[in-house]
Design a protein around this motif. Structure first.
Motif: not given
Length: 320
Positions: A15-21
């Motif tokens: 989910v790193i791409p999620v929190i980095m938008n």
């Protein structure tokens, strides 16, 4: 290899791409809502139960990684791993696979083998991380941020390994292996994002809203008794934009209905027409449609619930 092994109340590599938008599927607020629900013991507000693409990704994971290991001349391929927790951050990763590259050697791009070193040559030394991906997208020379590169850097950060590969099977027919070195700058950004997420989780401080639906994720309830607020300055500009856009939408819908009515009058009993607008030709069709008989359905009962309206209601204020 298959199945979630990491907790929902902290950031995980996937989910790193999620929190980095940088995800096309979820926003940072979606992830924050998921974590807060997990902490409170509530159901996931937006559960994902999988789909056929995920099923095929799971089924072909071993094939993808075995083939990648063969092309890279790796040994000791392992496809089963327990979750790995970072030693200082509230951060966990799950690994699709690892393999041993042996004594240190340099690997460069080799399109004939589907090997791509997108940031320059990679020094493969000892064990590295292998991440499997399957997509219907067309082959890329550099995978999209949400398709493994950021996830891999998180995995390398947690495992303290120095190299890894994102192995993507495109359309079921082309495997591309993207090799990466552990990148200190990217991992520093990930660390900052994890710490920011933890702060927001502790304070229940939502990220800036990305869309109207994201607003419902961040603010799902009304604070009873909260007084009305007065919109001023830029806020009034947004109100004007919304009012004008709704007026334009109504006008456009009226234009569409009028034009369709006139064209249907012209078509009459004909089901096709052709015309030219500007320098482009258009094909108009008004066909019959067949509907199969369907049995009567009974709508299942639904429990009472209260949810926040998904759109804003705008009405002009009128003085008494």
């Amino acid at each position: 290899m298959v199945g979630k092994k990491t907790p929902d109340d902290i950031i995980t590599a996937s989910v790193i791409p999620v929190i980095m938008n940088m995800s096309p599927y979820k926003t940072p607020n979606d992830q924050l809502a998921k974590a807060l629900a997990a902490i409170e013991g509530k159901p996931d507000p937006d559960p994902f139960t999988g789909n056929e693409a995920c099923d095929w990704g799971d089924a072909l994971e071993g094939v993808i990684l075995t083939t990648a290991a063969e092309r890279l001349n790796l040994t000791d391929l392992k496809l089963e791993h327990d979750a790995v927790f970072h030693d200082t951050l509230p951060f966990a990763v799950s690994l699709d696979g690892t393999a041993d590259g042996g004594l240190g050697h340099e690997v460069t791009t080799d399109p004939a083998k589907g090997i791509y070193c997108v940031d320059g040559s990679v020094w493969v030394d000892g064990v590295g991380v292998l991440e499997s991906k399957l997509t219907s997208s067309k082959p890329e020379d550099r995978p999209a941020p949400h398709r493994g590169p950021l996830q891999l850097q998180g995995q390398l950060m947690a495992t303290k390994l120095t190299w890894g590969a994102v192995c993507v099977l495109y359309g079921g027919i082309e495997l591309r292996i993207f090799l990466y070195q552990a990148n200190a700058a990217t991992q520093s950004r990930i660390t900052d994002e994890i710490e920011e997420f933890e702060r927001r989780k502790f304070d229940v401080d939502w990220y800036p809203i990305q869309s109207s639906s994201d607003g419902n994720t961040a603010y799902p309830r009304v604070d009873d008794g909260a007084p009305p607020i007065t919109l001023e300055g830029e806020d009034n500009d947004w109100l004007a934009q919304l009012v004008n856009a709704k007026d334009a939408k109504r006008a456009a819908e009226g234009d569409i209905d009028e034009a369709e009515a006139m064209l249907k009058e012209r078509l009459g009993s004909h089901d096709e027409a052709v015309g030219v607008v500007g320098n482009r030709s258009y094909y108009v069709k008004w066909p019959m449609r067949n509907f199969k008989a369907q049995p009567a359905k009974t709508t299942p009962a639904k429990p009472a619930r209260i949810v926040r309206q998904s759109t804003l209601t705008i009405k002009e204020s009128k003085d008494d």
